[in-house]
Design an enzyme around this catalytic site. Structure first.
Site, PDB file in Angstrom:
ATOM      1  N   ILE A   1       0.863  -1.165   0.000  1.00 46.00           N
ATOM      2  CA  ILE A   1       0.000   0.000   0.000  1.00 46.00           C
ATOM      3  C   ILE A   1       0.908   1.226   0.000  1.00 46.00           C
ATOM      4  O   ILE A   1       2.082   1.140   0.366  1.00 46.00           O
ATOM      5  CB  ILE A   1      -0.978   0.030   1.203  1.00 46.00           C
ATOM      6  CG1 ILE A   1      -0.223  -0.085   2.532  1.00 46.00           C
ATOM      7  CG2 ILE A   1      -2.013  -1.071   1.078  1.00 46.00           C
ATOM      8  CD1 ILE A   1      -1.139  -0.030   3.752  1.00 46.00           C
ATOM      9  N   ASP A   2       0.398   2.349  -0.417  1.00 51.28           N
ATOM     10  CA  ASP A   2       1.219   3.539  -0.570  1.00 51.28           C
ATOM     11  C   ASP A   2       1.760   4.032   0.770  1.00 51.28           C
ATOM     12  O   ASP A   2       1.196   3.743   1.831  1.00 51.28           O
ATOM     13  CB  ASP A   2       0.406   4.659  -1.218  1.00 51.28           C
ATOM     14  CG  ASP A   2      -0.075   4.303  -2.606  1.00 51.28           C
ATOM     15  OD1 ASP A   2       0.647   3.574  -3.298  1.00 51.28           O
ATOM     16  OD2 ASP A   2      -1.177   4.749  -2.993  1.00 51.28           O
TER      17      ASP A   2
END
Length: 307
Positions: free
Chosen positions: A138-139
């Site tokens: 995930i970012d």
């Protein structure tokens, strides 16, 4: 050394050479990295050395050489982890906002991988030395749940579930504006943004099929608190899809979301308001379905109270 040659087209006439290369390079090179290449003599335009500020001209021949990457040593670091579940095959962690998942250029320390390597030395090696144990990501500014693999067999099993989209993934986000409908589905292929290859975009020609289901949890004064369920898992999927229907995520300036005018503990919001709240999958060893949920992080819950 890898040697790359470009012939400048009319639509790039006058663009700074460092910006030009950052926009068209398939490897998404940063302008800072390109400037260093130019200063070290690795780039020529029409067989001449130029400055980073040089404005390219139509039919210029740009030739540059990129030095071979040296694989850095990834060092285990004693960074606290919020571990939700762990056994001999996998580990489920709750990643905080601001932490990079795995090492990459400019981020070789302080990542989730550095922390995992300190906590447990037995991580899968399928994704190489920079991403041991990392099945999905995930970012940096997205918080929430990830599952990491300790063995190669667990990694393969989990990766296959992600591939066929059988994983349960539910996110919560705060979007700009109000929705006309309380729930809906956004469908749109996602690929590299042709104007800025560091970002993604709706790209029906070269993108990959992507589907996001959303529902409104709470309508706020100027924003909306929503839940998103991913049918597919493309890079920046929720961020791109919400922006495409004119409801970018709060704080997501990359995709049109304004910086928050609100402060939490005296600090402005940095990055998108997005949390990976629920993750469910079939355990690689037992074959049983497992589902995990994390609480909204303090900053997210605090913003909801303010909003």
């Amino acid at each position: 050394m890898s040697r790359i040659v470009y012939s400048v087209q009319d639509d790039h006439e006058g663009t700074r050479i460092d910006r030009y290369l950052a926009e068209i390079s398939e490897d998404r090179l940063s302008r800072n990295y390109i400037q260093n290449l130019i200063k070290s003599g690795c780039l020529l335009v029409n067989n001449r050395v130029v400055k980073p500020s040089y404005g390219v001209k139509s039919e210029d021949i740009v030739c540059f050489e990129i030095p071979e990457d040296q694989e850095p040593e990834i060092v285990p670091e004693d960074i606290p982890l919020n571990i939700i579940y762990e056994d001999s095959q996998l580990i489920v962690v709750d990643k905080p906002k601001g932490m990079v998942v795995h090492p990459a250029a400019g981020h070789y320390s302080g990542t989730l991988v550095n922390a995992l390597m300190f906590h447990c030395r037995d991580l899968s090696g399928i994704n190489g030395i920079l991403r041991p144990g990392i099945v999905h990501r995930i970012d940096k500014d997205t918080s929430g749940i990830l599952v990491c693999a300790k063995s190669d067999s667990a990694h393969k099993c989990l990766a296959e579930q992600f591939k066929v989209h059988s994983i349960t993934r539910k996110y919560q986000a705060v979007c700009v504006g109000h929705f006309k409908e309380n729930e809906g589905t956004v469908t749109g292929s996602i690929g590299r943004n042709p104007d800025n290859r560091k970002l993604m975009a709706i790209n029906e020609k070269n993108g990959r099929h992507a589907v996001t289901h959303y529902r409104v949890l709470r309508t706020l004064t100027k924003h909306t608190h929503i839940e998103c369920v991913l049918e597919t898992g493309r890079t920046h999927q929720i961020r791109v899809h919400m922006a495409s229907i004119h409801h970018p995520l709060l704080g997501d300036v990359s995709y049109g979301g304004k910086l928050s005018e609100y402060k939490f503990r005296g600090s402005n919001l940095e990055g998108q308001t997005l949390h990976a709240k629920v993750l469910g999958f079939v355990h690689p060893d037992t074959g049983k379905y497992m589902e995990f949920e994390s609480e909204l992080p303090e900053y997210f819950a605090g913003l909801l109270d303010i909003l």
